[in-house]
Write a protein that holds these residues in place. Structure first.
Motif, PDB file in Angstrom:
ATOM      1  N   GLN A 333      42.542 -60.613 -49.456  1.00  0.00           N
ATOM      2  CA  GLN A 333      42.446 -61.951 -48.867  1.00  0.00           C
ATOM      3  C   GLN A 333      43.745 -62.733 -49.060  1.00  0.00           C
ATOM      4  O   GLN A 333      44.230 -63.403 -48.139  1.00  0.00           O
ATOM      5  CB  GLN A 333      41.295 -62.731 -49.504  1.00  0.00           C
ATOM      6  N   LEU A 334      44.287 -62.637 -50.259  1.00  0.00           N
ATOM      7  CA  LEU A 334      45.516 -63.366 -50.545  1.00  0.00           C
ATOM      8  C   LEU A 334      46.679 -62.830 -49.706  1.00  0.00           C
ATOM      9  O   LEU A 334      47.490 -63.597 -49.173  1.00  0.00           O
ATOM     10  CB  LEU A 334      45.839 -63.262 -52.032  1.00  0.00           C
ATOM     11  N   ALA A 335      46.764 -61.507 -49.570  1.00  0.00           N
ATOM     12  CA  ALA A 335      47.824 -60.910 -48.758  1.00  0.00           C
ATOM     13  C   ALA A 335      47.730 -61.378 -47.312  1.00  0.00           C
ATOM     14  O   ALA A 335      48.745 -61.717 -46.686  1.00  0.00           O
ATOM     15  CB  ALA A 335      47.743 -59.382 -48.830  1.00  0.00           C
ATOM     16  N   ALA A 336      46.523 -61.395 -46.773  1.00  0.00           N
ATOM     17  CA  ALA A 336      46.336 -61.817 -45.390  1.00  0.00           C
ATOM     18  C   ALA A 336      46.751 -63.270 -45.195  1.00  0.00           C
ATOM     19  O   ALA A 336      47.425 -63.623 -44.212  1.00  0.00           O
ATOM     20  CB  ALA A 336      44.884 -61.620 -44.969  1.00  0.00           C
ATOM     21  N   VAL A 350      59.721 -60.920 -49.489  1.00  0.00           N
ATOM     22  CA  VAL A 350      59.869 -59.552 -49.985  1.00  0.00           C
ATOM     23  C   VAL A 350      58.475 -58.982 -50.185  1.00  0.00           C
ATOM     24  O   VAL A 350      57.654 -59.578 -50.885  1.00  0.00           O
ATOM     25  CB  VAL A 350      60.649 -59.518 -51.313  1.00  0.00           C
ATOM     26  N   TYR A 351      58.195 -57.832 -49.555  1.00  0.00           N
ATOM     27  CA  TYR A 351      56.899 -57.151 -49.702  1.00  0.00           C
ATOM     28  C   TYR A 351      57.103 -55.935 -50.595  1.00  0.00           C
ATOM     29  O   TYR A 351      57.968 -55.102 -50.343  1.00  0.00           O
ATOM     30  CB  TYR A 351      56.370 -56.671 -48.342  1.00  0.00           C
ATOM     31  N   ASP A 352      56.274 -55.842 -51.625  1.00  0.00           N
ATOM     32  CA  ASP A 352      56.379 -54.717 -52.546  1.00  0.00           C
ATOM     33  C   ASP A 352      54.989 -54.279 -52.979  1.00  0.00           C
ATOM     34  O   ASP A 352      53.998 -55.012 -52.795  1.00  0.00           O
ATOM     35  CB  ASP A 352      57.218 -55.111 -53.768  1.00  0.00           C
ATOM     36  N   ALA A 353      54.909 -53.096 -53.545  1.00  0.00           N
ATOM     37  CA  ALA A 353      53.698 -52.604 -54.214  1.00  0.00           C
ATOM     38  C   ALA A 353      52.470 -52.731 -53.312  1.00  0.00           C
ATOM     39  O   ALA A 353      52.467 -52.222 -52.195  1.00  0.00           O
ATOM     40  CB  ALA A 353      53.519 -53.347 -55.543  1.00  0.00           C
ATOM     41  N   ASP A 354      51.418 -53.404 -53.807  1.00  0.00           N
ATOM     42  CA  ASP A 354      50.162 -53.469 -53.058  1.00  0.00           C
ATOM     43  C   ASP A 354      50.299 -54.214 -51.742  1.00  0.00           C
ATOM     44  O   ASP A 354      49.509 -53.992 -50.815  1.00  0.00           O
ATOM     45  CB  ASP A 354      49.076 -54.120 -53.916  1.00  0.00           C
ATOM     46  N   ALA A 355      51.284 -55.094 -51.619  1.00  0.00           N
ATOM     47  CA  ALA A 355      51.511 -55.761 -50.339  1.00  0.00           C
ATOM     48  C   ALA A 355      51.944 -54.762 -49.274  1.00  0.00           C
ATOM     49  O   ALA A 355      51.653 -54.939 -48.088  1.00  0.00           O
ATOM     50  CB  ALA A 355      52.559 -56.860 -50.485  1.00  0.00           C
ATOM     51  N   LEU A 356      52.621 -53.687 -49.698  1.00  0.00           N
ATOM     52  CA  LEU A 356      53.032 -52.654 -48.743  1.00  0.00           C
ATOM     53  C   LEU A 356      51.830 -51.847 -48.268  1.00  0.00           C
ATOM     54  O   LEU A 356      51.744 -51.471 -47.092  1.00  0.00           O
ATOM     55  CB  LEU A 356      54.069 -51.733 -49.388  1.00  0.00           C
ATOM     56  N   THR A 357      50.909 -51.557 -49.195  1.00  0.00           N
ATOM     57  CA  THR A 357      49.692 -50.865 -48.784  1.00  0.00           C
ATOM     58  C   THR A 357      48.905 -51.727 -47.816  1.00  0.00           C
ATOM     59  O   THR A 357      48.398 -51.238 -46.793  1.00  0.00           O
ATOM     60  CB  THR A 357      48.831 -50.519 -50.011  1.00  0.00           C
ATOM     61  N   TRP A 358      48.797 -53.021 -48.104  1.00  0.00           N
ATOM     62  CA  TRP A 358      48.113 -53.935 -47.190  1.00  0.00           C
ATOM     63  C   TRP A 358      48.815 -53.947 -45.836  1.00  0.00           C
ATOM     64  O   TRP A 358      48.165 -53.896 -44.784  1.00  0.00           O
ATOM     65  CB  TRP A 358      48.088 -55.354 -47.773  1.00  0.00           C
ATOM     66  N   LEU A 359      50.144 -53.964 -45.844  1.00  0.00           N
ATOM     67  CA  LEU A 359      50.903 -53.985 -44.600  1.00  0.00           C
ATOM     68  C   LEU A 359      50.678 -52.714 -43.794  1.00  0.00           C
ATOM     69  O   LEU A 359      50.568 -52.756 -42.567  1.00  0.00           O
ATOM     70  CB  LEU A 359      52.393 -54.165 -44.904  1.00  0.00           C
TER      71      LEU A 359
END
Length: 509
Positions: A333-336, A350-359
């Motif tokens: 939810q936060l990533a979205a 900058v997108y890293d770690a779990d943000a990349l999986t979300w992306l």
């Protein structure tokens, strides 16, 4: 001379050789003589006590380089033996000319025997060169295995036999060199992939090709040096305030993973960001500020209301999302919510770690060229998810992978690993700082903070990413005393880098 940052693929190296020949009566033999002379000079400099050389040659031009080294060594009074692999195929062209000159000396040309290793001080690898296109075959496989198991130092000519010069991947088996002397131009495959395991120290000799030759072959790949980025790290004016150096907001830190967000935040501060905030789970928001009171910490619960987050998001000049974000409902939810804000407001991120999986699970519908301010920092596993392929596909050709990532996601892509690659708008650079001690938790979070901190100070995304990767690796090298004989890699922690980061962003005048 070539730009010493230029990095070439095999096709471009071949083109440079042909251009040299065009300017020199169609001959490239002078290059082979210079290569042999450069190798002989290097071995005398690096191993001055070596008296007994074993030069192992293939049938191609790499073998020709070896023939010349052997001839020069014999003329200098050294004891030399040459092994010709596949002697049934006599060398041709330039290599054939070098072999004919060798035959006029007293150098002994022998067949391969593992027993030869007992009577020599140094091995010269002149077997396969840059032309290998498939897995190494016999008799080379057997010889390479034997050389890797012996204790003798190995000087590889141009590239360790068995290493792909374009990708840095080992073709089944590869020589583990002590030193690699590469010729004409720096090869891609020496700087990334598995190269660090097999190349040893790398030296380059351009063989006096001439500026006219290099000026006719352009390359979009460069070898990035920390010194190139110092121009962004000028001393601050005496009259300044924190608002002049940007505000970094780190988004992450699900329950149990507050440390990742905290490390990224501290790295941003140590890099020089004027203000650093963390948006993290409410269960430990207060703890972040207790550990590092300079970090402003804001908690958000399970029910995420974007309208409540907007005032905080608007204060940030750069947002870094992903460290410890998690992939449960809270993290997604936060990533979205943050991604929607970043895209709508064109905020550097900058997108890293779990943000990349979300992306990877929520690819942007807009054209990636509309994301010039986004930096993604995947390791090979994350890159594989982003491109919907296998990890091995990424590692098989890291240059192609980073270029494809940049095409799909826009902005800047940092493909982490030994020989990290940074790509943007058709340009790619490779940074070779760092060491095995960095194989520990939290290192990626620190890199995210460094890049975000540099961007917050007004450094363009591509420059900040290149410089950030260099600072990250150099800080780890300094922490491990990498330049000394007592380098200690085991036990390095991500937080050990912090004091060295601060030193590197304050270079001496």
């Amino acid at each position: 001379m070539a730009d010493n940052q230029s990095v070439y693929n095999i096709e471009q190296i071949r083109k440079l050789e042909k251009l040299y020949a065009r300017f020199h009566d169609g001959s490239t033999y002078a290059l082979m003589e210079r290569a042999g002379k450069a190798a002989f000079d290097l071995l005398r400099r690096r191993w001055p006590l070596a008296q007994r050389l074993l030069v192992i040659c293939g049938k191609g031009n790499n073998g020709g380089d070896g023939f010349i080294v052997a001839r020069l060594a014999q003329q200098a009074g050294l004891n030399v033996q040459v092994v010709m692999l596949k002697p049934e195929f006599l060398p041709k062209g330039d290599a054939g000319r070098a072999f004919e000159l060798l035959k006029q000396t007293s150098v002994e040309v022998v067949s391969w025997s593992e027993a030869l290793l007992e009577g020599h001080d140094l091995i010269i690898d002149a077997m396969l060169g840059i032309g290998i296109q498939s897995d190494v075959r016999e008799p080379y496989t057997q010889v390479i295995h034997a050389l890797n198991q012996c204790a003798l130092p190995v000087l590889a000519l141009d590239i360790p036999s068995g290493l792909d010069a374009d990708t840095g991947m080992i073709c089944g088996v590869c020589i583990e060199a002590s030193v690699t002397l590469t010729f004409i131009g720096q090869k891609r495959g020496l700087l990334t992939g598995q190269a660090a395991d097999v190349c040893g120290d790398i030296e380059l000799d351009e063989l006096e090709c001439g500026q006219g030759v290099f000026s006719l072959v352009s390359t979009k790949v460069s070898h990035y040096r920390y010194e190139q980025g110092i121009r962004w790290l000028k001393p601050r004016p005496p009259v300044c305030h924190k608002g002049m150096f940007g505000h970094v907001l780190i988004v992450g830190g699900a329950p149990g993973m507050a440390g990742a967000a905290r490390m990224a935040a501290e790295a941003a501060g140590r890099t020089g960001a004027g203000l650093v905030s963390v948006l993290t789970h409410q269960s430990h928001a207060a703890l972040v500020s207790v550990q590092r009171p300079e970090i402003m910490s804001h908690g958000v619960g399970e029910d995420i209301d974007i309208s409540r987050l907007v005032p905080l998001l608007k204060k940030a000049s750069v947002i870094a999302m992903g460290p410890g974000l998690g992939l449960d409902s809270w993290g997604r939810q936060l990533a979205a919510a943050v991604d929607e804000f970043v895209v709508s407001n064109k905020v550097p991120c900058v997108y890293d770690a779990d943000a990349l999986t979300w992306l990877s699970e929520n690819p942007a519908s807009e054209n990636p060229v509309n994301q010039p301010l986004r930096v993604i920092t995947p390791h090979p596993g994350e890159a594989a998810r982003l491109l919907e392929c296998a990890n091995a596909d990424i590692q098989r050709d890291r240059f192609s992978a980073v270029e494809r990532l940049n095409e799909v996601y826009g902005g800047v892509c940092v493909l982490k690993g030994a020989g990290s690659l940074i790509a943007s708008n058709g340009k790619t650079s490779v940074a070779t700082y760092g060491n095995p001690g960095m194989a520990s938790g939290g290192m990626g979070d620190v890199l995210t903070g460094i890049i975000a901190g540099l961007m917050a100070q007004g450094i363009p995304a591509y420059d900040a990413s290149q410089l950030g990767v260099a600072i990250h690796g150099l800080a780890a090298d300094d922490a491990c005393e990498q330049k000394t004989e007592k380098a200690h890699h085991r036990g390095l922690l991500a937080t050990d880098l912090m004091p060295y980061i601060r030193t590197l962003v304050n270079p001496a005048p």
